[in-house]
Design an enzyme around this catalytic site. Structure first.
Site, PDB file in Angstrom:
ATOM      1  N   SER A 267       2.208   2.454   6.739  1.00 27.76           N
ATOM      2  CA  SER A 267       2.163   1.150   7.422  1.00 27.76           C
ATOM      3  C   SER A 267       3.351   0.295   7.012  1.00 27.76           C
ATOM      4  O   SER A 267       3.810   0.369   5.871  1.00 27.76           O
ATOM      5  CB  SER A 267       0.886   0.399   7.033  1.00 27.76           C
ATOM      6  OG  SER A 267       1.017  -0.167   5.740  1.00 27.76           O
ATOM      7  N   ASP A 268       3.846  -0.532   7.935  1.00 30.22           N
ATOM      8  CA  ASP A 268       4.772  -1.559   7.488  1.00 30.22           C
ATOM      9  C   ASP A 268       4.001  -2.469   6.529  1.00 30.22           C
ATOM     10  O   ASP A 268       2.763  -2.524   6.539  1.00 30.22           O
ATOM     11  CB  ASP A 268       5.369  -2.337   8.659  1.00 30.22           C
ATOM     12  CG  ASP A 268       6.667  -3.042   8.240  1.00 30.22           C
ATOM     13  OD1 ASP A 268       6.920  -3.148   7.020  1.00 30.22           O
ATOM     14  OD2 ASP A 268       7.435  -3.485   9.115  1.00 30.22           O
ATOM     15  N   TRP A 269       4.757  -3.173   5.707  1.00 30.14           N
ATOM     16  CA  TRP A 269       4.145  -3.906   4.591  1.00 30.14           C
ATOM     17  C   TRP A 269       3.278  -5.060   5.101  1.00 30.14           C
ATOM     18  O   TRP A 269       3.782  -6.056   5.614  1.00 30.14           O
ATOM     19  CB  TRP A 269       5.245  -4.392   3.645  1.00 30.14           C
ATOM     20  CG  TRP A 269       5.544  -3.435   2.529  1.00 30.14           C
ATOM     21  CD1 TRP A 269       5.603  -3.751   1.201  1.00 30.14           C
ATOM     22  CD2 TRP A 269       5.799  -2.019   2.602  1.00 30.14           C
ATOM     23  NE1 TRP A 269       5.866  -2.627   0.453  1.00 30.14           N
ATOM     24  CE2 TRP A 269       5.990  -1.551   1.281  1.00 30.14           C
ATOM     25  CE3 TRP A 269       5.860  -1.092   3.639  1.00 30.14           C
ATOM     26  CZ2 TRP A 269       6.249  -0.217   0.974  1.00 30.14           C
ATOM     27  CZ3 TRP A 269       6.126   0.240   3.340  1.00 30.14           C
ATOM     28  CH2 TRP A 269       6.310   0.651   2.027  1.00 30.14           C
ATOM     29  N   GLY A 270       1.980  -4.870   5.019  1.00 31.09           N
ATOM     30  CA  GLY A 270       1.065  -5.913   5.476  1.00 31.09           C
ATOM     31  C   GLY A 270       0.725  -5.797   6.952  1.00 31.09           C
ATOM     32  O   GLY A 270       0.246  -6.754   7.554  1.00 31.09           O
ATOM     33  N   ALA A 271       0.921  -4.625   7.520  1.00 24.22           N
ATOM     34  CA  ALA A 271       0.690  -4.470   8.967  1.00 24.22           C
ATOM     35  C   ALA A 271      -0.705  -3.949   9.298  1.00 24.22           C
ATOM     36  O   ALA A 271      -1.009  -3.693  10.449  1.00 24.22           O
ATOM     37  CB  ALA A 271       1.746  -3.540   9.560  1.00 24.22           C
TER      38      ALA A 271
END
Ligand code: BGC
Length: 752
Positions: A267-271
């Site tokens: 995942s993208d960071w915090g996605a």
């Protein structure tokens, strides 16, 4: 014998990062590198508890995930990406760790790499940055980025590879291979449709299927199928109502289904936003969440990640299938075995002479000579004795800033310093004037440039001083553009306007009036307005080149390098010349009520601007001049079933060696569906000595003639006549060649 076994185990423990194995007496299959990868993965998986499986699919710190200590399986360390290896931050903070061994070489931005139009340079880039990642003990490099250049306002375009899916595909594949040769996974981002930063966390993209498959997915597909990428990063945005990290269509149907991706989706960071959805729809690893389920910004929330305890609970209650967890854990184990547990991978290297050399070569080859009236460039000592350099970007470090690609470099040669050094060797005097003040802060995420760029002069005074100096110089080089500050090519925010900031247009106009020998160098990751273009004889696109910026630019200025870069995106006159902005329709950009509609369909970049009057484009896609001149001859064309080979003679009609990029665009005017006027389907870069003729060989497969039929989900070639347009930009076509295809062909992306 016993001693031997113990030695093997000790070796395994060393190899796995120092974890000692518990109670094993024989070498387990998963540690035996002579066994097939899949057997090892299954063996490791079969030994793991449910909690251990959940343990390896989410982060334990800002950039790492744990392995399985009990089994001697190491964890994963990620790093940004994509232009250099990011300095280390603290375990659970974005603050710098303060390490003294985490400075790196900054390689040119990916726009510059794409502008080389040279897959060999992409391989060199991938290999070099992969070596730096490996040396720093990182297993996953968060890059490269291949989102298509839809609007010149996108703040992250500098991290991507331009507006054309074929060009991006040809560049991403060797980059990925080069990185992964080092036993470091490339993580191709941001999958998919992350084409703007405004509202990036939630913006919901609506695009028709044909455009999705023809424009926005090909580079990802190439990275997976041809490049063999070991990981992919689903982005922040939504597609068709579902976040990318929980998007069934993107992750399960297309990526893991049709393309047969066997790697890890990170995942993208915090996605990540929802346990059930990400767990069921193909996300394998969660990073960067910052919540304990209740509060935003919670620290050390790793156990509360969506794919941590909340997931484990649902699994234990039988509410979610174990098979999905096994699939994720299997993929993560595969990644670990391909990287950290590959005993044969090389050791890597950091800040080596070879890496600086690679950065300088790639930079030099990516710089684009846009305009050069009366051969003003290169500046040779028999014509010029004194050169004035003007502009903040000549003296500003630009490896710091812009978001997650910000770096802490071992060294960065500034444009003014590079130019001064080479000028001195050639007996040319260089003087400097500031011209304007932009952003003097020089700090990102705890890394500071240490430069004091303050200047208290008024804008009028700065211009007056520059003009005075310009009158006394033989030639003037203005070095400006954008600078990776907020809204000037930076993550998280888009640009607010197409024109240059900080009053630079006024400075350039004043300089043009003061000295006819003016060269404008734009250091940007985006196209920009050039209202002064008629008054300026030479324009260079210099991108963000990184550690070797000054040297690479100087090489071109003084002619040590003959430019051969070509634009990977269209430089239109005004913002409204780009399709998403043509109608000033908020629904198309930046979106309305959280939804952005790609109503322009295939009309991205030159596919749209080639239909406009030539006067609406300052410099077309694929354009770039040289210090020599080339003539493209009539191509020899051979057809073998559905594949076509073009042999284009390229003659160097000038006085020095140089390289030309021969581009082949396919046009299919008679089709059952509407098609762009022409589309890039092949290219080749050739080096030619003066007076010599070299053949550029370009092969087109059936893909070159196909469109994606959204009704059947099949790639479709219709029989009939096609035109092969050969040229050296989308607007400079030197020959049109007709061929006929006799068979109708269809195929699906689905791997057998
Ligand atoms: C960016 C990614 C990056 C990640 C980790 C995110 O904000 O979108 O490109 O890799 O942070 O730094």
């Amino acid at each position: 014998m016993k001693k031997l076994v113990n030695l093997t185990l000790l070796g395994a423990a060393l190899l796995t990062g120092g974890y000692m194995l518990a109670e094993e007496t024989a070498r387990p299959i998963y540690l035996d590198e002579s066994k097939p990868l899949e057997e090892r993965v299954e063996d490791a998986l079969s030994r793991m508890t449910l909690a251990e499986k959940v343990g390896i699919i989410h982060a334990q710190s800002k950039f790492s995930s744990p392995g399985v200590q009990r089994l001697g399986i190491p964890g994963i360390w990620c790093t940004d990406g994509p232009h250099g290896i990011r300095p280390d931050v603290l375990w659970d903070e974005w603050e710098q760790a303060g390490a003294t061994n985490d400075s790196c070489v900054a390689f040119p931005a990916l726009t510059c790499l794409a502008a080389t139009w040279n897959p060999d340079m992409a391989l060199l880039y991938g290999k070099s940055i992969g070596e730096e990642a490996r040396y720093r003990n990182k297993n996953v490099l968060l890059g490269p980025g291949v989102n298509i250049y839809r609007t010149p306002l996108n703040g992250r375009n500098f991290e991507y590879m331009g507006e054309d899916p074929l060009l991006a595909s040809r560049i991403v594949v060797p980059y990925v291979k080069g990185v992964q040769e080092n036993g470091v996974a490339a993580c191709v981002k941001h999958y998919a449709l992350n084409n703007q930063e405004v509202d990036r966390d939630h913006v919901d993209v609506r695009v028709d299927d044909r455009t999705l498959h023809e424009i926005y997915l090909p580079a990802f597909k190439a990275a997976v199928i041809d490049g063999g990428a070991w990981s992919i990063m689903p982005g922040y945005n939504k597609y068709d109502g579902e976040h990318a990290c929980e998007n069934h269509t993107l992750l399960l149907d297309i990526l893991k289904g049709d393309w047969g991706f066997d790697g890890v989706t990170i995942s993208d960071w915090g996605a990540v936003h929802n346990t059930e959805k990400v767990a069921s729809n193909g996300l394998d690893m969660e990073f960067g969440s910052w919540t304990n389920g209740l509060n935003w910004g919670a620290s050390n929330a790793y156990d509360d990640y969506y794919l941590a305890k909340p997931y484990q609970k649902l699994l234990e209650e039988g509410k979610l299938p174990i098979a999905d967890l096994d699939d994720k854990a299997r993929r993560v184990l595969r990644l670990i075995m391909r990287t950290e547990m590959d005993r044969n991978r090389p050791y890597g290297s950091l800040n080596s002479d070879e890496h600086y050399d690679a950065a300088r070569r790639i930079g030099g080859e990516g710089i684009v000579l846009l305009k050069n009236e009366d051969n003003l460039l290169p500046l040779l000592s028999d014509k010029v004795k004194k050169v004035l350099v003007v502009g903040e970007n000549a003296i500003k470090m630009m490896t710091v800033g812009g978001g997650s690609s910000s770096l802490k470099v071992q060294r960065e040669t500034l444009p003014l310093d590079g130019i001064r050094k080479l000028a001195a060797e050639k007996g040319i005097e260089v003087v400097y004037e500031r011209g304007y003040v932009g952003d003097v802060t020089g700090e990102y995420n705890g890394v500071t440039t240490g430069q004091d760029l303050n200047d208290s002069r008024s804008p009028e005074q700065l211009i007056a001083d520059a003009v005075k100096a310009a009158r006394e110089a033989d030639a003037v080089i203005f070095i400006g553009g954008l600078n990776k500050s907020d809204h000037q090519d930076a993550e998280g925010v888009d640009r607010r306007q197409y024109s240059l900031p900080y009053g630079q247009d006024d400075v350039i106009s004043a300089l043009a009036n003061a000295n006819p020998n003016l060269i404008v160098m734009g250091l940007t990751g985006n196209a920009y307005a050039m209202p002064w273009l008629d008054k300026v004889p030479a324009v260079v696109q210099g991108w963000y080149i990184g550690s070797e910026a000054g040297n690479a630019l100087a090489d071109v200025v003084f002619g040590d390098v003959n430019p051969s870069g070509k634009l990977p995106m269209t430089f239109a006159v005004a913002l409204e010349d780009y399709a998403p902005h043509a109608a000033a329709d908020q629904e198309m950009y930046p979106g309305k009520d959280g939804i952005v509609k790609y109503k322009e369909g295939l009309g991205v970049g030159y596919r749209h601007t080639d239909r406009l009057k030539p006067s609406r484009v300052n410099f077309p896609f694929g354009h770039g001049l040289s210090y020599t001149s080339f003539k493209l001859g009539k191509p020899g064309i051979t057809q073998n079933g559905d594949s076509v080979t073009l042999r284009v003679p390229v003659t160097n009609t000038g006085k020095r060696a140089g390289s030309e990029v021969v581009q082949v665009y396919v046009s299919d005017r008679k089709s059952s569906v509407e098609r762009p006027e022409k589309e890039l389907k092949g290219f080749a870069k050739v080096s030619v000595e003066p007076g010599e003729t070299v053949e550029a060989v370009i092969k087109l497969g059936k893909e070159a003639f196909a469109f994606y039929d959204p009704n059947s989900n099949l790639w479709t070639v219709e029989p009939g006549d096609f035109e092969l347009l050969v040229g050296n930009s989308s607007r400079n076509i030197t020959s049109r060649n007709r061929i006929t295809l006799h068979d109708s062909i269809t195929w699906s992306d689905a791997v057998k």
